[in-house]
Scaffold this motif. Structure first.
Motif, PDB file in Angstrom:
ATOM      1  N   TYR A 470       0.835  -1.210   0.000  1.00 19.62           N
ATOM      2  CA  TYR A 470       0.000   0.000   0.000  1.00 19.62           C
ATOM      3  C   TYR A 470       0.867   1.257   0.000  1.00 19.62           C
ATOM      4  O   TYR A 470       0.524   2.271  -0.640  1.00 19.62           O
ATOM      5  CB  TYR A 470      -0.922  -0.013   1.214  1.00 19.62           C
ATOM      6  N   ARG A 471       2.004   1.178   0.698  1.00 21.07           N
ATOM      7  CA  ARG A 471       2.874   2.358   0.800  1.00 21.07           C
ATOM      8  C   ARG A 471       3.932   2.421  -0.299  1.00 21.07           C
ATOM      9  O   ARG A 471       4.685   3.396  -0.381  1.00 21.07           O
ATOM     10  CB  ARG A 471       3.575   2.368   2.167  1.00 21.07           C
ATOM     11  N   TYR A 472       4.013   1.384  -1.134  1.00 23.07           N
ATOM     12  CA  TYR A 472       5.055   1.353  -2.165  1.00 23.07           C
ATOM     13  C   TYR A 472       4.808   2.432  -3.221  1.00 23.07           C
ATOM     14  O   TYR A 472       3.714   2.550  -3.768  1.00 23.07           O
ATOM     15  CB  TYR A 472       5.097  -0.018  -2.839  1.00 23.07           C
ATOM     16  N   GLN A 473       5.853   3.180  -3.500  1.00 23.90           N
ATOM     17  CA  GLN A 473       5.794   4.202  -4.540  1.00 23.90           C
ATOM     18  C   GLN A 473       6.888   3.899  -5.565  1.00 23.90           C
ATOM     19  O   GLN A 473       8.067   3.965  -5.236  1.00 23.90           O
ATOM     20  CB  GLN A 473       6.027   5.610  -3.945  1.00 23.90           C
ATOM     21  N   PRO A 474       6.516   3.540  -6.788  1.00 29.78           N
ATOM     22  CA  PRO A 474       7.542   3.257  -7.809  1.00 29.78           C
ATOM     23  C   PRO A 474       8.418   4.481  -8.061  1.00 29.78           C
ATOM     24  O   PRO A 474       7.931   5.592  -8.213  1.00 29.78           O
ATOM     25  CB  PRO A 474       6.721   2.919  -9.056  1.00 29.78           C
TER      26      PRO A 474
END
Length: 479
Positions: A470-474
């Motif tokens: 959910y917190r992953y930002q590419p």
């Protein structure tokens, strides 16, 4: 109308324009099928061979089975380093296929009772050689297939390729798991069974793959080795930590890796940030594979205590493992054309969301295995009662593994495709290590309690993964 050289080159690499497929891809896909056939043909008969021929008890046989898998998946990193540093994908696949074949031949010869060879020693040495070849070949084949596509203008074709690749992976697994137990059951060399043919067949398949790959040597895209990127990344991280420690009294930089920028350059630092961002997501995933890999060990021992008579055929315990690839192949179109469109209506569309669902399906599969185990203790159940847990696990694999491979390849920097793909298999290796520890230490007296234990820790692991996803930002990928 005159075509540009670029258009001409692209068309030249395709097979008559069919599915816009680069010319070398069919041979690569067939190599993937043969590698999966060889690996799964060995695994299909290994745990019962260790138990019945080498006289190891079920717990030790399980531990040795998963140690073999641990090493095979662990050696994907070794193969990635060789490919990235010296040989490239093509040569690494080519020569490591022969290493796999040599190891299989040693195990095969050692299992011929009339030769009176030290069978245990031949088995261990042969398996060790085979896992070096198997692991080194595995990740490179997946990355090599992806290399045949230009990511800039063939993104959709690349996604299709990964789906086709899974079909070939599972078809190879299906054939290996179905055919080899039958070959093992024939009589040969004056023996009532034929493990020599069972272990020798993978060697023949890998030699065929070697020859097949040679036929496309001139038409495949072979990217030159870009250097040992894994070592570069590790050095970048270590130098960043050391430099940050030296300058701890100064105003901190925005990211701890920025301290390595002067020594390693902005490009490598940026790529390392991408790698670390991806690897954080991998942390909870080994538990999924700890559950998944038990279908080749604990679940097979479940089958030995069940009735294999299904009316028209008697199913042997080691043939039950064929259900996984069969169910995966069946559920591939089910997922792509029914389930995925359905869940997209609930805004579940990303690869990471699908991976989370896949993990939860494996939780249910392990709970079902525990329920069946309790029933086996009380009744002589038909072997087909194992089918639901195999189906749930196959469905979970479609959600998690397919998405994981695609995510690892597409998110990784261009110079680290094979390294990031190999880390997918390292995660599987760690999962096997966990099973080795649990089964080898014999912590649980009840097998059903052990299944519930794995279900519980997998549930917690997937909650953690869901939070990380959910917190992953590419991070913007570099060209």
């Amino acid at each position: 109308m005159e075509n540009t050289k670029s258009d001409h080159d692209k068309r030249k690499r395709r097979v008559n324009g069919i599915f816009a497929m680069p010319k070398a891809v069919p041979a690569i896909l067939l190599n993937i099928l043969l590698e999966r056939f060889s690996t799964n043909a060995t695994l299909a008969i290994l745990v019962l061979y260790l138990n019945r021929k080498l006289s190891f008890d079920p717990s030790l046989s399980t531990a040795l089975f998963h140690t073999n898998e641990l090493l095979a998946y662990g050696f994907t990193i070794f193969g990635a380093i060789i490919a990235d540093s010296w040989w490239g994908h093509f040569k690494t696949i080519l020569w490591m296929s022969l290493v796999f074949a040599v190891g299989s031949v040693i195990v095969s010869v050692g299992s011929i009772e009339q030769l009176h060879l030290p069978t245990t020693a031949f088995t261990i040495v042969g398996l060790l050689i085979a896992v070096v070849g198997s692991g080194s070949t595995r990740a490179n084949l997946i990355a090599f297939g992806g290399d045949q596509y230009e990511a800039s203008d063939q993104g959709e074709e690349l996604k299709l390729y990964f789906s086709i690749q899974i079909f070939f992976l599972k078809t190879g697994s299906l054939l290996g798991r179905f055919v080899n137990p039958m070959l093992k059951n024939i009589e040969c060399f004056g023996m009532s069974d034929c493990y020599p043919v069972g272990f020798g067949t993978p060697a023949i398949a890998m030699i065929v793959g070697f020859l097949l790959l040679l036929t496309v040597k001139s038409s495949c895209l072979r990217k030159p080795p870009s250097g040992n990127m894994l070592i570069k990344v590790i050095r970048c991280m270590m130098d960043a930590i050391a430099e940050k420690w030296k300058r701890h009294n100064e105003e901190p930089k925005s990211h701890w890796l920025d301290y390595a920028e002067m020594k390693h350059g902005a490009h490598l630092v940026a790529e390392t940030k991408i790698v670390i961002g991806i690897l954080k997501l991998y942390i909870p995933l080994p538990i999924f594979w700890a559950v998944y890999m038990q279908q080749g060990s604990r679940w097979i021992f479940q089958a030995t205590r069940m009735n294999g008579d299904i009316g028209f055929y008697t199913v042997t315990p080691d043939q039950m493992i064929v259900l996984n690839p069969a169910f995966v192949i069946i559920s591939l179109p089910l997922c792509n054309y029914v389930i995925y469109p359905l869940i997209s209506k609930f805004q579940i569309t990303t690869l990471l969301q699908k991976m989370t669902i896949g993990g939860m399906l494996a939780v249910v599969a392990s709970i079902v295995a525990a329920v069946i185990e309790n029933k086996i203790d009380k009744n002589f159940l038909n072997i087909l009662w194992l089918a639901p847990q195999f189906f749930l696990l196959a469905l979970s694999e479609n959600f998690l593994f397919v998405s994981h491979l695609s995510f690892a390849y597409t998110e990784a920097p261009a110079s680290m495709k094979s390294v990031m793909t190999s880390f997918v298999f390292v995660v599987i290796a760690v999962g096997n290590l966990f099973v080795v520890f649990i089964s080898g230490s014999k912590i649980f007296e009840s097998q059903s309690i052990e299944f519930l234990f794995f279900a519980g820790i997998l549930f917690v692991s997937m909650l953690i993964f869901g939070g990380l996803a959910y917190r992953y930002q590419p991070i913007h990928r570099l060209s």
